[in-house]
Design an enzyme around this catalytic site. Sequence first.
Site, PDB file in Angstrom:
ATOM      1  CB  THR A 107      -0.916   0.004   1.234  1.00  9.78           C
ATOM      2  OG1 THR A 107      -1.701  -1.190   1.245  1.00  9.78           O
ATOM      3  CG2 THR A 107      -1.839   1.215   1.230  1.00  9.78           C
ATOM      4  CB  THR A 108       3.644   2.332   2.223  1.00 12.84           C
ATOM      5  OG1 THR A 108       2.834   2.202   3.405  1.00 12.84           O
ATOM      6  CG2 THR A 108       4.558   3.526   2.375  1.00 12.84           C
ATOM      7  CE1 TYR A 168      -1.441  -4.953   4.113  1.00 14.15           C
ATOM      8  CE2 TYR A 168      -0.760  -4.738   1.820  1.00 14.15           C
ATOM      9  CZ  TYR A 168      -1.097  -4.165   3.033  1.00 14.15           C
ATOM     10  OH  TYR A 168      -1.083  -2.794   3.158  1.00 14.15           O
ATOM     11  CE  LYS A 218       2.024  -4.476   5.536  1.00 16.96           C
ATOM     12  NZ  LYS A 218       0.871  -3.643   5.899  1.00 16.96           N
ATOM     13  CB  SER A 225      -2.812  -3.731   7.879  1.00 16.99           C
ATOM     14  OG  SER A 225      -1.441  -3.901   7.653  1.00 16.99           O
ATOM     15  N   GLY A 258       0.299  -4.223  11.536  1.00 13.80           N
ATOM     16  CA  GLY A 258       0.409  -3.170  10.543  1.00 13.80           C
ATOM     17  C   GLY A 258      -0.243  -1.852  10.894  1.00 13.80           C
ATOM     18  CG  ASP A 263       3.087   1.877  11.520  1.00 13.80           C
ATOM     19  OD1 ASP A 263       2.590   0.790  11.181  1.00 13.80           O
ATOM     20  OD2 ASP A 263       3.859   2.520  10.795  1.00 13.80           O
ATOM     21  CB  VAL A 273       4.672  -4.837   7.836  1.00 16.39           C
ATOM     22  CG1 VAL A 273       5.003  -4.245   6.473  1.00 16.39           C
ATOM     23  CG2 VAL A 273       5.191  -6.256   7.953  1.00 16.39           C
ATOM     24  CB  SER A 315       4.359   3.912   6.211  1.00 18.52           C
ATOM     25  OG  SER A 315       3.457   4.457   7.167  1.00 18.52           O
TER      26      SER A 315
END
EC number: 4.1.3.3
Length: 308
Positions: free
Chosen positions: A50-51, A142, A172, A174, A198, A200, A215, A217
């Site tokens: 995505t990032t 993901y 992952k 998120s 995911g 943060d 994981v 950004s």
Amino acid sequence: MTPGKKLEGLVAATVTPMTPDGQINLSVIHKYVDYLVSEQNVKNVFVNGTTGEGLSLNIQERKQLAEEWVCQGKEKLDHVIIHVGALSLPESQELARHAAAIGASGIAVIAPFFFKPTNKNELTAFLQKVASEAPAVPFYYYHIPSLTGVKIRVEELLGGIKEQIPTFQGVKFSDTDLLDLAQCINKNEREQFAFLYGVDEQLLSALAIGADGAVGSTYNYLGRKTNLMLQAFAKPDLALAQKYQFLTGEFLNFVSKLGFGVAQTKAVITFVSGIPMGPPRLPLVDVSEEFIIKAKDKLDSIVWPDGD
């Protein structure tokens, strides 16, 4: 890279450097790798996610980026995970074969999100068709339901998944559903899956219930600080770990109110690293000078526990 080593700790979800006219800029990736390792103490990357604007790139661009990250990371990074998810199954399979051929440490796949899988069996069938194209490469799911709209619980997905996907190694994750994550960790202890969180700003909560790492950004520019949080948590010094998490949250809360996404992330990495990451690709638009000034002032104003 380090074959066979479990994926854990911090993984930077990398941005895709672009030129001012919106073409991918492979020439700065060697500097990007050196910066992550030397300045942020981060030795794992998640490419074309995505990032990284992976779904806004064409197949050739995604292959070129994967090749460059694997090449530049060969002697410096522990893991280079290539996201190969796509709306088209043949495209995703092609990217999986390519990642295997260039020696990627692992591949990851997002759920298709235009025509969506509606249950575990449909999602597993799609993932299996991709994973089978790279039969010797660790495979990660993901999970990002806020963007895909696919809300199949990971706890449900993991039931018997090794029988369908022998290369399955982890998730992952998120999503803010920590109950789902906790059930995944609790029920799959014997499988040795890697659970990488995911979101943060909530990492410390995920660590408390057993996440193996993260994981994200922010590890592009707050990797060193977040590693100090991981060290504090491991000691354990929960009060110190909380300070790092609260300060990360303070910055993210501030920039979120200004509007914060991939474009803004690229801008922050640019002023922290000194490496020009360029603009995003439409429909995303570039940031204002006002955002850069305010974000930089805020980040510079934070007093971290380690005194830096």
